[in-house]
Design a protein around this motif. Structure first.
Motif, mmCIF file in Angstrom:
data_model
loop_
_atom_site.group_PDB
_atom_site.id
_atom_site.type_symbol
_atom_site.label_atom_id
_atom_site.label_comp_id
_atom_site.label_asym_id
_atom_site.label_seq_id
_atom_site.Cartn_x
_atom_site.Cartn_y
_atom_site.Cartn_z
ATOM 1 N N GLY A 9 0.842 -1.188 0.000
ATOM 2 C CA GLY A 9 0.000 0.000 0.000
ATOM 3 C C GLY A 9 0.880 1.243 0.000
ATOM 4 N N ALA A 10 0.247 2.372 0.240
ATOM 5 C CA ALA A 10 0.933 3.656 0.078
ATOM 6 C C ALA A 10 2.209 3.767 0.916
ATOM 7 N N GLY A 11 2.246 3.094 2.093
ATOM 8 C CA GLY A 11 3.441 3.161 2.939
ATOM 9 C C GLY A 11 4.681 2.610 2.258
ATOM 10 N N ALA A 14 6.275 5.570 0.745
ATOM 11 C CA ALA A 14 6.428 6.766 1.590
ATOM 12 C C ALA A 14 7.887 7.221 1.632
ATOM 13 N N GLU A 15 8.813 6.257 1.731
ATOM 14 C CA GLU A 15 10.230 6.636 1.824
ATOM 15 C C GLU A 15 10.784 7.123 0.482
ATOM 16 N N SER A 16 10.007 7.007 -0.563
ATOM 17 C CA SER A 16 10.385 7.605 -1.851
ATOM 18 C C SER A 16 9.914 9.061 -1.925
ATOM 19 N N THR A 20 1.424 9.188 1.918
ATOM 20 C CA THR A 20 0.357 8.193 2.008
ATOM 21 C C THR A 20 -0.992 8.938 1.980
ATOM 22 N N PHE A 21 -2.073 8.196 2.116
ATOM 23 C CA PHE A 21 -3.402 8.818 2.061
ATOM 24 C C PHE A 21 -3.909 9.219 3.446
ATOM 25 N N ARG A 22 -3.706 8.314 4.427
ATOM 26 C CA ARG A 22 -4.410 8.490 5.697
ATOM 27 C C ARG A 22 -3.513 8.837 6.877
ATOM 28 N N ASP A 23 -2.185 8.924 6.681
ATOM 29 C CA ASP A 23 -1.324 9.383 7.774
ATOM 30 C C ASP A 23 -1.538 10.885 7.956
ATOM 31 N N LEU A 27 -2.600 12.601 1.745
ATOM 32 C CA LEU A 27 -3.333 13.225 0.634
ATOM 33 C C LEU A 27 -4.789 13.515 0.963
ATOM 34 N N TRP A 28 -5.426 12.611 1.727
ATOM 35 C CA TRP A 28 -6.856 12.811 1.996
ATOM 36 C C TRP A 28 -7.099 13.857 3.087
ATOM 37 N N GLU A 29 -6.014 14.453 3.612
ATOM 38 C CA GLU A 29 -6.195 15.657 4.450
ATOM 39 C C GLU A 29 -6.236 16.889 3.560
ATOM 40 N N LEU A 103 -3.980 -3.267 -8.318
ATOM 41 C CA LEU A 103 -5.407 -3.384 -7.991
ATOM 42 C C LEU A 103 -6.180 -2.103 -8.267
ATOM 43 N N HIS A 104 -5.535 -0.959 -8.068
ATOM 44 C CA HIS A 104 -6.251 0.316 -8.145
ATOM 45 C C HIS A 104 -5.866 1.146 -9.367
ATOM 46 N N GLY A 105 -5.292 0.475 -10.375
ATOM 47 C CA GLY A 105 -4.959 1.182 -11.604
ATOM 48 C C GLY A 105 -3.520 1.669 -11.612
ATOM 49 N N GLY A 172 2.902 -1.571 4.397
ATOM 50 C CA GLY A 172 2.478 -0.185 4.266
ATOM 51 C C GLY A 172 1.058 0.024 3.799
ATOM 52 N N SER A 173 0.132 -0.731 4.374
ATOM 53 C CA SER A 173 -1.283 -0.458 4.073
ATOM 54 C C SER A 173 -2.069 -0.398 5.369
ATOM 55 N N SER A 174 -2.936 0.597 5.474
ATOM 56 C CA SER A 174 -3.761 0.720 6.679
ATOM 57 C C SER A 174 -4.856 -0.356 6.688
ATOM 58 N N LEU A 175 -4.999 -1.070 5.600
ATOM 59 C CA LEU A 175 -6.013 -2.138 5.469
ATOM 60 C C LEU A 175 -7.413 -1.621 5.813
ATOM 61 N N ILE A 196 4.439 -5.393 7.635
ATOM 62 C CA ILE A 196 5.479 -4.382 7.886
ATOM 63 C C ILE A 196 4.812 -3.013 7.855
ATOM 64 N N ASP A 197 4.859 -2.310 8.966
ATOM 65 C CA ASP A 197 4.236 -0.979 9.047
ATOM 66 C C ASP A 197 4.764 -0.321 10.319
ATOM 67 N N PRO A 198 5.172 0.947 10.249
ATOM 68 C CA PRO A 198 5.711 1.591 11.461
ATOM 69 C C PRO A 198 4.629 1.903 12.491
ATOM 70 N N HIS A 199 3.383 1.954 12.034
ATOM 71 C CA HIS A 199 2.285 2.263 12.956
ATOM 72 C C HIS A 199 1.476 1.009 13.249
ATOM 73 N N GLU A 200 0.712 1.100 14.338
ATOM 74 C CA GLU A 200 -0.101 -0.067 14.695
ATOM 75 C C GLU A 200 -1.318 -0.179 13.765
HETATM 76 N N1 APR Z 1 6.878 2.199 5.542
HETATM 77 C C1 APR Z 1 5.809 1.352 5.609
HETATM 78 N N2 APR Z 1 4.565 1.757 5.920
HETATM 79 C C2 APR Z 1 4.399 3.072 6.171
HETATM 80 C C3 APR Z 1 5.445 4.001 6.118
HETATM 81 C C4 APR Z 1 6.743 3.516 5.791
HETATM 82 N N3 APR Z 1 7.806 4.300 5.730
HETATM 83 N N4 APR Z 1 4.938 5.233 6.419
HETATM 84 C C5 APR Z 1 3.623 5.059 6.636
HETATM 85 N N5 APR Z 1 3.284 3.764 6.495
HETATM 86 C C6 APR Z 1 1.984 3.108 6.650
HETATM 87 C C7 APR Z 1 0.990 3.832 7.530
HETATM 88 O O1 APR Z 1 1.236 3.542 8.898
HETATM 89 C C8 APR Z 1 -0.331 3.281 7.063
HETATM 90 O O2 APR Z 1 -0.695 2.111 7.768
HETATM 91 O O3 APR Z 1 1.359 3.039 5.401
HETATM 92 C C9 APR Z 1 -0.049 2.903 5.588
HETATM 93 C C10 APR Z 1 -0.729 3.794 4.573
HETATM 94 O O4 APR Z 1 -2.121 3.671 4.671
HETATM 95 P P1 APR Z 1 -3.092 4.466 3.689
HETATM 96 O O5 APR Z 1 -2.634 5.881 3.589
HETATM 97 O O6 APR Z 1 -4.468 4.218 4.151
HETATM 98 O O7 APR Z 1 -2.800 3.790 2.270
HETATM 99 P P2 APR Z 1 -3.381 2.451 1.637
HETATM 100 O O8 APR Z 1 -3.666 1.430 2.676
HETATM 101 O O9 APR Z 1 -2.483 2.085 0.525
HETATM 102 O O10 APR Z 1 -4.765 2.973 1.039
HETATM 103 C C11 APR Z 1 -5.542 2.104 0.275
HETATM 104 O O11 APR Z 1 -7.002 3.876 -0.364
HETATM 105 O O12 APR Z 1 -7.125 6.101 -0.938
HETATM 106 C C12 APR Z 1 -7.183 4.820 -1.414
HETATM 107 O O13 APR Z 1 -6.882 4.017 -3.566
HETATM 108 C C13 APR Z 1 -6.172 4.538 -2.470
HETATM 109 O O14 APR Z 1 -4.824 2.553 -2.833
HETATM 110 C C14 APR Z 1 -5.286 3.482 -1.859
HETATM 111 C C15 APR Z 1 -6.212 2.826 -0.851
#
Ligand code: APR
Length: 229
Positions: A9-11, A14-16, A20-23, A27-29, A103-105, A172-175, A196-200
Motif C-alpha cells: 500500500g501507500a506506505g 512513503a520513503e520515496s 500516504t493517504f491516511r497518515d 493526501l486525503w487531508e 489493484l487500483h490502476g 504499508g497499508s492501513s487495510l 510491515i508498518d511503522p504504525h499499529e
Molecule cells: N513504511 C511502511 N509503511 C508506512 C510508512 C513507511 N515508511 N509510512 C507510513 N506507512 C503506513 C501507515 O502507517 C499506514 O498504515 O502506510 C499505511 C498507509 O495507509 P493508507 O494511507 O491508508 O494507504 P493504503 O492502505 O495504501 O490505502 C488504500 O485507499 O485512498 C485509497 O486508492 C487509495 O490505494 C489506496 C487505498
C-alpha cells in the motif's frame, strides 16, 4: 520455490517521498475524496480530477524507488514472488519486480471513456492529460485509476493469487479499503503472514507477525527471518 505474495500500500512508497493517504499530512487531508476520486467528481468537474492526477504523475517522475522496493524485487532470487499493489505508481517495476498486479490502476496509463478496455501508456514527454485529449476513436481520456465506488476488476485475480501463497507479506497499508484489505483472509490456513508498518494496524488476525518498522528496515528484518531457515 515457495510462493511469496506481497501486498503493498501507500506506505511502501512513503520513503520515496510520496505521501500516504491516511497518515497525518496525507493526501486525503489535503483533498476530499469526493472531489477528485469518484465517478461523481469526474462528472461534476473533470478538469479538477485530471489536474489532481496530472500532479500525481509529475511527482512520480521526480521520485525513485526506495530500498524497500529494491528488497521486494530481490526476493525473486529466493522465491516465486507475486506483488499485488494498491499503489498506482510504478516504483515496484522500476525497482525490478517482474510480477506486479495493480489493484487500483496505474498513474502512467489512461483509458478511453468510451471503453474500459482501451488503455494507453502516458508518454513521458506528454504526461499531462487535459480536457479535449481524446482516444483515437474520439472519446475523452480519463485516468486509468479505480475510483471509490468503482469495481476493482483485478480483485478476482488477486484473490486466486493470494490463495496460492505459501507466505503472505503486507507492507504499508492501513487495510481500511476493501476489497483489497480483505485479501489477508484468502490465504491457505496456517501460512505465515507478516505485516510491515511503522504504525499499529487495528483488527489484525492474531496469527499475523508484525514487524513494526518502515518498509526499508522492515524488509531487512523480513529477509533475515525468511532466509534464515
Ligand atoms: N513504511 C511502511 N509503511 C508506512 C510508512 C513507511 N515508511 N509510512 C507510513 N506507512 C503506513 C501507515 O502507517 C499506514 O498504515 O502506510 C499505511 C498507509 O495507509 P493508507 O494511507 O491508508 O494507504 P493504503 O492502505 O495504501 O490505502 C488504500 O485507499 O485512498 C485509497 O486508492 C487509495 O490505494 C489506496 C487505498
Amino acid at each position: 520455490m515457495k510462493r511469496l505474495v506481497i501486498l503493498t500500500g501507500a506506505g511502501m512508497s512513503a520513503e520515496s517521498g510520496i505521501n500516504t493517504f491516511r497518515d497525518t499530512g496525507g493526501l486525503w487531508e489535503k483533498y476530499k475524496i469526493d472531489d477528485v476520486a469518484t465517478p461523481n467528481a469526474w462528472r461534476r468537474d473533470p478538469a479538477l480530477v485530471l489536474d489532481f492526477y496530472n500532479q500525481r504523475r509529475k511527482q512520480l517522475l521526480n521520485v525513485a524507488p526506495n530500498e524497500g522496493h529494491f528488497a521486494v524485487a530481490e526476493m525473486e532470487k529466493h522465491f516465486d514472488v507475486q506483488v499485488i499493489t494498491q499503489n498506482v505508481d510504478n516504483l515496484h517495476e522500476r525497482a525490478g519486480s517482474t510480477n506486479v498486479l495493480h489493484l487500483h490502476g496505474e498513474l502512467m496509463k489512461v483509458r478511453s471513456t468510451g471503453s474500459e478496455q482501451e488503455v494507453f501508456e502516458v508518454l513521458p514527454d506528454k504526461i499531462e492529460v487535459n480536457l479535449g485529449d481524446m482516444c483515437p476513436k474520439g472519446f475523452q481520456l480519463r485516468p486509468h485509476i479505480v475510483w471509490f465506488g468503482e469495481a476493482v476488476p483485478e480483485i478476482e485475480k488477486a484473490i486466486s493469487t493470494t490463495e496460492t501463497a505459501d507466505i503472505l507479506v503486507v507492507i504499508g497499508s492501513s487495510l481500511q479499503v476493501y476489497p483489497a484489505a480483505g485479501l489477508i483472509h484468502h490465504t491457505k490456513p496456517g501460512i505465515p503472514i507478516y505485516l510491515i508498518d511503522p504504525h499499529e494496524i487495528d483488527h489484525l488476525p492474531s496469527h499475523v507477525t508484525v514487524i513494526q518498522k518502515g518498509a526499508s528496515e522492515g524488509m531487512k528484518e523480513l529477509k533475515k527471518n525468511l532466509l534464515a531457515g
